[in-house]
Design an enzyme around this catalytic site. Structure first.
Site, PDB file in Angstrom:
ATOM      1  N   ASP A 150      36.670 -17.851 -51.479  1.00  0.00           N
ATOM      2  CA  ASP A 150      37.198 -16.590 -50.966  1.00  0.00           C
ATOM      3  C   ASP A 150      36.012 -15.619 -50.942  1.00  0.00           C
ATOM      4  OD1 ASP A 150      38.440 -14.160 -50.594  1.00  0.00           O
ATOM      5  OD2 ASP A 150      40.069 -14.576 -51.990  1.00  0.00           O
ATOM      6  N   ILE A 151      35.676 -15.133 -49.766  1.00  0.00           N
ATOM      7  CA  ILE A 151      34.536 -14.205 -49.650  1.00  0.00           C
ATOM      8  C   ILE A 151      34.984 -12.822 -50.138  1.00  0.00           C
ATOM      9  CG2 ILE A 151      33.029 -13.045 -47.974  1.00  0.00           C
ATOM     10  CD1 ILE A 151      32.325 -16.021 -48.495  1.00  0.00           C
ATOM     11  N   HIS A 176      24.695 -10.736 -34.004  1.00  0.00           N
ATOM     12  CA  HIS A 176      23.586  -9.838 -33.644  1.00  0.00           C
ATOM     13  C   HIS A 176      23.544  -8.674 -34.628  1.00  0.00           C
ATOM     14  CE1 HIS A 176      25.524  -6.339 -31.551  1.00  0.00           C
ATOM     15  NE2 HIS A 176      26.432  -7.199 -31.166  1.00  0.00           N
ATOM     16  N   GLU A 192      20.661  -8.051 -28.731  1.00  0.00           N
ATOM     17  CA  GLU A 192      21.869  -8.526 -28.033  1.00  0.00           C
ATOM     18  C   GLU A 192      22.326  -7.461 -27.037  1.00  0.00           C
ATOM     19  OE1 GLU A 192      26.310  -8.974 -27.378  1.00  0.00           O
ATOM     20  OE2 GLU A 192      25.153  -7.272 -28.105  1.00  0.00           O
ATOM     21  N   GLU A 193      22.200  -6.206 -27.469  1.00  0.00           N
ATOM     22  CA  GLU A 193      22.717  -5.103 -26.647  1.00  0.00           C
ATOM     23  C   GLU A 193      21.888  -4.889 -25.380  1.00  0.00           C
ATOM     24  OE1 GLU A 193      25.542  -4.040 -27.147  1.00  0.00           O
ATOM     25  OE2 GLU A 193      26.031  -3.923 -29.279  1.00  0.00           O
ATOM     26  N   ASP A 233      30.812 -11.418 -33.599  1.00  0.00           N
ATOM     27  CA  ASP A 233      30.412 -10.142 -33.011  1.00  0.00           C
ATOM     28  C   ASP A 233      31.663  -9.273 -32.947  1.00  0.00           C
ATOM     29  OD1 ASP A 233      29.381  -8.054 -31.536  1.00  0.00           O
ATOM     30  OD2 ASP A 233      28.794  -9.259 -29.805  1.00  0.00           O
ATOM     31  N   HIS A 244      30.496   1.321 -29.168  1.00  0.00           N
ATOM     32  CA  HIS A 244      29.236   1.841 -28.620  1.00  0.00           C
ATOM     33  C   HIS A 244      29.123   3.364 -28.723  1.00  0.00           C
ATOM     34  CE1 HIS A 244      27.987  -1.970 -26.170  1.00  0.00           C
ATOM     35  NE2 HIS A 244      28.098  -2.185 -27.466  1.00  0.00           N
ATOM     36  N   ASP A 256      36.575 -14.425 -44.607  1.00  0.00           N
ATOM     37  CA  ASP A 256      37.048 -15.664 -45.232  1.00  0.00           C
ATOM     38  C   ASP A 256      37.080 -16.806 -44.207  1.00  0.00           C
ATOM     39  OD1 ASP A 256      37.310 -14.366 -47.664  1.00  0.00           O
ATOM     40  OD2 ASP A 256      39.450 -13.946 -47.407  1.00  0.00           O
TER      41      ASP A 256
HETATM   42  N1  DTR Z   1      29.135  -8.345 -26.892  1.00  0.00           N
HETATM   43  C1  DTR Z   1      29.740  -7.180 -27.436  1.00  0.00           C
HETATM   44  C2  DTR Z   1      31.101  -6.798 -27.147  1.00  0.00           C
HETATM   45  C3  DTR Z   1      32.092  -7.787 -26.684  1.00  0.00           C
HETATM   46  C4  DTR Z   1      32.891  -7.578 -25.650  1.00  0.00           C
HETATM   47  N2  DTR Z   1      33.685  -8.652 -25.492  1.00  0.00           N
HETATM   48  C5  DTR Z   1      33.409  -9.573 -26.399  1.00  0.00           C
HETATM   49  C6  DTR Z   1      33.945 -10.823 -26.638  1.00  0.00           C
HETATM   50  C7  DTR Z   1      33.471 -11.575 -27.656  1.00  0.00           C
HETATM   51  C8  DTR Z   1      32.462 -11.073 -28.463  1.00  0.00           C
HETATM   52  C9  DTR Z   1      31.914  -9.820 -28.233  1.00  0.00           C
HETATM   53  C10 DTR Z   1      32.390  -9.068 -27.195  1.00  0.00           C
HETATM   54  C11 DTR Z   1      28.773  -6.095 -27.709  1.00  0.00           C
HETATM   55  O1  DTR Z   1      27.928  -6.355 -28.508  1.00  0.00           O
HETATM   56  O2  DTR Z   1      28.838  -4.971 -27.152  1.00  0.00           O
HETATM   57 ZN    ZN Z   2      27.768  -3.863 -28.420  1.00  0.00          ZN
HETATM   58 ZN    ZN Z   3      28.255  -6.773 -30.329  1.00  0.00          ZN
HETATM   59 CA    CA Z   4      38.190 -12.484 -49.042  1.00  0.00          CA
END
Ligand code: DTR
Ligand code: ZN
Ligand code: ZN
Ligand code: CA
Length: 315
Positions: A41-42, A123, A169-170, A198, A285, A304
């Site tokens: 269990d985390i 990310h 990633e962004e 994410d 964002h 978990d």
């Molecule tokens: N990539 C994301 C936001 C995001 C939007 N739809 C999904 C679906 C699955 C994972 C992430 C996302 C971001 O970093 O803005």
């Molecule tokens: Zn984002």
């Molecule tokens: Zn994201």
């Molecule tokens: Ca937990």
């Protein structure tokens, strides 16, 4: 949160104890092989402590942890130090995006079959408009706490475990794409699973599972059905996160998501709670994506689930 697997382990332990007390022979070891250790269990408190530290890093660095800004490198250094102290072999991989240096952090847990690698990643960069606590301190902190749990348990899985925190990633999945492109063909084919996290603590959460590799998807669904929490297939942005480069390279992928700017429906609020007609994450964002922008229950369940999948897929 307790799992069906650990519940089974408790039951079989109780049966064995009862047999011993009754003077009966314990069942033949060959017919009932011991189950590998169940996932821990985390601790939510551990995950939240990481989020507070990421928030402090953003606050001390102009309010963000974005690619090319000091708050990003400080986030990398902070996480790397924890992994190094826990016995991981860490690598910082540099790349350039939009004229600035970016960094991926890769942490290998020593041991396991190098031909069968299970990876979990998130990310670590935020957008420049805010501290990025749900997006994506949440995934980064859950993956970190799972990696630390592996070390605490001194887990010795059959497969090799690797954890990753991606940069930029962004800016369009730059760090994860760089990592995948730099892998030798042989190393790519040794990765049997990439799990992506994410946004897993959205304040008005949904419980979404990526509809991708069937074995990975089944593992996550099994975890949530053990909790009695219904899930839906993730549809808000297929290919919008760091699993996409892995999938394109032929690596089986999966992951979890609690929703971004899309609106929660009445049907979703009926099954998950929260507020219908409101975004899963109204601070997506934005500058308000702070430690206040987290649903603790969603963060705990998903953390978990990260550990459950890492354990189940690596044994
Ligand atoms: N990539 C994301 C936001 C995001 C939007 N739809 C999904 C679906 C699955 C994972 C992430 C996302 C971001 O970093 O803005
Ligand atoms: Zn984002
Ligand atoms: Zn994201
Ligand atoms: Ca937990």
């Amino acid at each position: 949160m307790k799992l069906s697997v650990s519940a089974r382990a408790v039951v079989s332990g109780a049966v064995a104890t009862a047999m011993l007390l009754a003077g009966g022979a314990v069942a033949d070891a060959a017919s009932t092989p011991p189950r590998p250790a169940a996932a821990p269990d985390i601790p939510l408190a551990g995950v939240k402590a990481h989020l507070s530290q990421l928030q402090s890093i953003a606050t001390a660095n102009g309010g963000n942890r974005a690619h090319g800004r000091p708050g990003y490198k400080a986030s990398i250094d902070h996480i790397k130090a924890k992994l190094d102290a826990a016995g991981y072999t860490t690598t910082v991989q540099q790349f350039t995006a939009s004229g600035r240096t970016g960094y991926n952090l890769i942490a290998d847990w020593p041991g396991g079959d190098a031909n069968q690698v299970v990876m979990a990643g998130s990310h670590l960069d935020s957008v420049s408009s805010g501290p990025g606590i749900n997006d994506n301190g949440s995934g980064s902190a859950a993956v970190l706490e799972t990696a630390l749990a592996v070390s605490r348990a001194q887990y010795k899985p059959a497969k090799h475990l690797r954890f990753a925190w991606w940069g930029a990633e962004e800016l369009g999945l730059v760090g994860s794409r760089h990592y995948v492109n730099r892998l030798a063909t042989g190393d790519r084919s040794r990765i049997g699973a990439y799990l992506n996290f994410d946004m897993i603590g959205s304040p008005n959460p949904g419980y979404f599972v990526y509809d991708d590799d069937p074995a990975i998807e089944k593992t996550f669904k099994e975890y949530f059905s053990g909790l009695g929490v219904p899930t839906e297939i993730e549809t808000e942005g297929d290919g919008r996160s760091d699993h996409a480069p892995f999938k394109s390279a032929g690596v089986p992928v999966g992951g979890l998501f609690t929703g971004a700017s899309r609106t929660k429906t009445a049907a979703q609020a009926a099954k998950w709670g929260g507020t219908a007609g409101r975004a899963f994450d109204r601070c997506y964002h934005s500058s308000c994506d702070t430690t206040a922008n987290i649903d603790d229950t969603a963060l705990d369940r998903n953390s978990d689930a990260v550990a459950y999948a890492v354990w189940e897929l690596s044994e």
